[in-house]
Design a protein around this motif. Structure first.
Motif, PDB file in Angstrom:
ATOM      1  N   ARG A 307       0.839  -1.187   0.000  1.00 34.13           N
ATOM      2  CA  ARG A 307       0.000   0.000   0.000  1.00 34.13           C
ATOM      3  C   ARG A 307       0.880   1.245   0.000  1.00 34.13           C
ATOM      4  O   ARG A 307       1.958   1.269   0.597  1.00 34.13           O
ATOM      5  CB  ARG A 307      -0.892   0.022   1.240  1.00 34.13           C
ATOM      6  CG  ARG A 307      -1.896  -1.112   1.310  1.00 34.13           C
ATOM      7  CD  ARG A 307      -2.848  -0.915   2.479  1.00 34.13           C
ATOM      8  NE  ARG A 307      -2.148  -0.611   3.720  1.00 34.13           N
ATOM      9  CZ  ARG A 307      -2.762  -0.284   4.869  1.00 34.13           C
ATOM     10  NH1 ARG A 307      -4.073  -0.207   4.905  1.00 34.13           N
ATOM     11  NH2 ARG A 307      -2.061  -0.041   5.955  1.00 34.13           N
ATOM     12  N   ALA A 308       0.407   2.290  -0.674  1.00 33.55           N
ATOM     13  CA  ALA A 308       1.198   3.518  -0.782  1.00 33.55           C
ATOM     14  C   ALA A 308       1.542   4.075   0.595  1.00 33.55           C
ATOM     15  O   ALA A 308       2.650   4.562   0.833  1.00 33.55           O
ATOM     16  CB  ALA A 308       0.422   4.565  -1.593  1.00 33.55           C
ATOM     17  N   ARG A 309       0.600   3.976   1.548  1.00 34.98           N
ATOM     18  CA  ARG A 309       0.839   4.505   2.894  1.00 34.98           C
ATOM     19  C   ARG A 309       1.935   3.705   3.597  1.00 34.98           C
ATOM     20  O   ARG A 309       2.809   4.266   4.255  1.00 34.98           O
ATOM     21  CB  ARG A 309      -0.462   4.446   3.702  1.00 34.98           C
ATOM     22  CG  ARG A 309      -0.365   5.009   5.117  1.00 34.98           C
ATOM     23  CD  ARG A 309      -1.762   5.153   5.709  1.00 34.98           C
ATOM     24  NE  ARG A 309      -1.703   5.603   7.092  1.00 34.98           N
ATOM     25  CZ  ARG A 309      -1.672   4.791   8.142  1.00 34.98           C
ATOM     26  NH1 ARG A 309      -1.709   3.476   7.956  1.00 34.98           N
ATOM     27  NH2 ARG A 309      -1.636   5.272   9.366  1.00 34.98           N
ATOM     28  N   ASP A 310       1.893   2.379   3.446  1.00 35.89           N
ATOM     29  CA  ASP A 310       2.924   1.544   4.052  1.00 35.89           C
ATOM     30  C   ASP A 310       4.293   1.829   3.441  1.00 35.89           C
ATOM     31  O   ASP A 310       5.299   1.912   4.152  1.00 35.89           O
ATOM     32  CB  ASP A 310       2.582   0.062   3.866  1.00 35.89           C
ATOM     33  CG  ASP A 310       1.446  -0.386   4.778  1.00 35.89           C
ATOM     34  OD1 ASP A 310       1.185   0.311   5.779  1.00 35.89           O
ATOM     35  OD2 ASP A 310       0.834  -1.433   4.482  1.00 35.89           O
ATOM     36  N   ALA A 311       4.318   1.956   2.108  1.00 34.91           N
ATOM     37  CA  ALA A 311       5.584   2.226   1.435  1.00 34.91           C
ATOM     38  C   ALA A 311       6.179   3.546   1.895  1.00 34.91           C
ATOM     39  O   ALA A 311       7.378   3.649   2.174  1.00 34.91           O
ATOM     40  CB  ALA A 311       5.375   2.233  -0.076  1.00 34.91           C
ATOM     41  N   ALA A 312       5.341   4.562   2.000  1.00 35.52           N
ATOM     42  CA  ALA A 312       5.821   5.881   2.408  1.00 35.52           C
ATOM     43  C   ALA A 312       6.391   5.847   3.821  1.00 35.52           C
ATOM     44  O   ALA A 312       7.451   6.426   4.092  1.00 35.52           O
ATOM     45  CB  ALA A 312       4.684   6.902   2.322  1.00 35.52           C
TER      46      ALA A 312
END
Length: 464
Positions: A307-312
């Motif tokens: 997920r983009a949030r996890d990656a960030a």
């Protein structure tokens, strides 16, 4: 040719150049002080023993020690090392004439040192053979450098992935693909570390003795290379078996063991004070592991498209950790070079110093790439797919550059850190590290690793 293929070709060329340019002669780390009889001396009566003194503790090599007469015939003699002195006791009284004494000893940092001297009893012989030259085994040297690179890379990535894996639990708990890939990467690093460490056991014995591949080398289980291999294997088992055998403390102790294996052999065994050099070495390799393993871990996790949030959040967390790791890496490197090299001018006067400069320049390139990531990409990872793709490419470039650093390091461990003139002028304050000091650092590393891993869960809560 694609850009990716070109980058891989350049990296392979750099590594190949390092192996081709690697010194093929034994690097003198223990320096000769004197011999008795002195070189070229004519003594009136046959000595009952010959002595060769060095400036640090040595061990007689399994091969390469011999006493010859003027015609090159071997004279039966017993070679033994006690502290910094090599003693040679002829089996029978030496007759008149010239004799050649060749020696090969292992210095405190496990590097071989070869040399020779001649003396005469009564009067010199009319004709004397030239001093036999030492035939270094290039195949052994190259294979040892390759195994060193595999071990160093495997150990650093294994330890770093263990740390990264603990920090990434909130992400891998939700993402099965990322968890499996991270586990496979850790297993691969463990296999590389163990393979390199185990292969170095016979390769080091052949390198020390000067014998060719496959020959009898006089290896014992107490050799530092064998001890290092045991530490790597036990540490890898502890790290990989953590889910079944125990909790985070076991993995932390395993990390301490595999990183501590790098302090068992090498230059830090010869230069003191041990209380400063050995912990600095452990700090140096631990910081490098967090940095290198973290880069690999990020690449693995980002490749699973979380997920983009996890990656960030993962990128932001690693970016902060990497800054601290680089700072500690620099501190450890400065302390080690100060104590080992003996002089600033050695950076350009010795092969060791020039390799250190290459290592510093490549590391500086990685730091610049990391700084660019931190200020230009980290903030955009959550909202931009292009930023994530660019970040993966930059991380891959950083990992490739660190691979070059590992290759340089694998060559550095076989190169003398001081030229003969610098070695005579330098000091070895505190003397070489003994087994007790090395054991104390290993215990300290395992204890700190266990304690750190017990605390890691509290540092990753904001990723949940």
């Amino acid at each position: 040719m694609t850009a990716a293929t070109a980058r891989r070709a350049v990296l392979a060329g750099l590594v190949a150049c390092l192996f081709v340019l690697m010194p093929t002669s034994a690097s003198a780390h223990a320096n000769l002080v004197d011999t008795d009889p002195a070189d070229g001396e004519v003594v009136p009566t046959a000595p009952d023993r010959l002595t060769v003194r060095f400036d640090e503790t040595v061990v007689a090599a399994a091969a390469g020690n011999e006493l010859l007469d003027a015609r090159g015939r071997a004279v039966d003699a017993e070679f033994s090392a006690d502290g910094a002195k090599l003693t040679v006791v002829p089996a029978e009284a030496l007759g008149d004439g010239t004799y050649l004494l060749r020696w090969r000893v292992i210095s405190a940092d496990s590097h071989p040192v070869s040399g020779g001297t001649s003396f005469s009893v009564g009067e010199p012989s009319e004709s004397v053979i030239p001093m036999p030259s030492v035939q270094e085994q290039r195949e052994v040297n190259v294979l040892k450098a390759v195994a060193e690179a595999v071990r160093y890379g495997g150990v650093l990535v294994l330890a770093g992935l263990a740390v990264f894996g603990m920090l990434a639990v909130p992400v891998t708990r939700r993402d099965e693909v990322a968890r499996v890939r991270l586990r496979r990467a850790t297993t691969g690093a463990a296999v590389a570390a163990c393979a390199g460490a185990v292969l170095l056991v016979p390769l080091t014995a052949w390198w020390e003795s000067g014998e060719p591949l496959g020959s009898s080398s006089g290896l014992t289980v107490a050799d530092p290379s064998a001890v290092a291999a045991v530490l790597v294997v036990l540490g890898a088992v502890a790290i990989l078996g953590t889910p079944r055998l125990g909790g985070p403390a076991l993995a932390g102790a395993g990390v301490g063991a595999v990183l501590g294996s790098l302090t068992v052999v090498g230059h830090t065994r010869s230069y003191g004070p041990a209380w400063l050099v050995l912990p600095a070495d452990l700090l140096h390799v631990a910081s490098a592991a967090v940095w290198a393993g973290g880069l690999v871990g990020l690449l693995v996790v980002l490749a699973s498209r979380p997920r983009a949030r996890d990656a960030a959040r993962m990128v932001a967390r690693f970016s902060s950790v990497a800054v601290g790791a680089v700072a500690l890496l620099a501190v450890g490197a400065l302390v080690l070079y100060w104590r080992i090299s003996g002089s600033f001018q050695g950076l350009w006067q010795t092969g060791y110093g020039r390799l250190v400069l290459v290592k510093v320049l490549v590391t500086a390139l990685v730091v610049v790439l990391g700084a660019w990531n931190r200020h230009r990409l980290v903030g955009a990872v959550e909202s931009s797919g292009d930023a994530r793709r660019t970040l993966r490419r930059i991380l891959a470039a950083e990992a490739g550059a660190l691979g070059v650093v590992v290759a340089v390091t694998s060559v550095l461990v076989s190169v003398s850190p001081r030229s003969a003139s610098l070695a005579e002028a330098g000091e070895r304050t505190g003397g070489p590290a003994g087994p007790g000091a090395v054991l104390a650092v290993l215990v300290l590393g395992c204890a700190l690793g266990a304690a750190t891993f017990r605390l890691l869960p509290s540092f990753r809560k904001d990723l949940s």
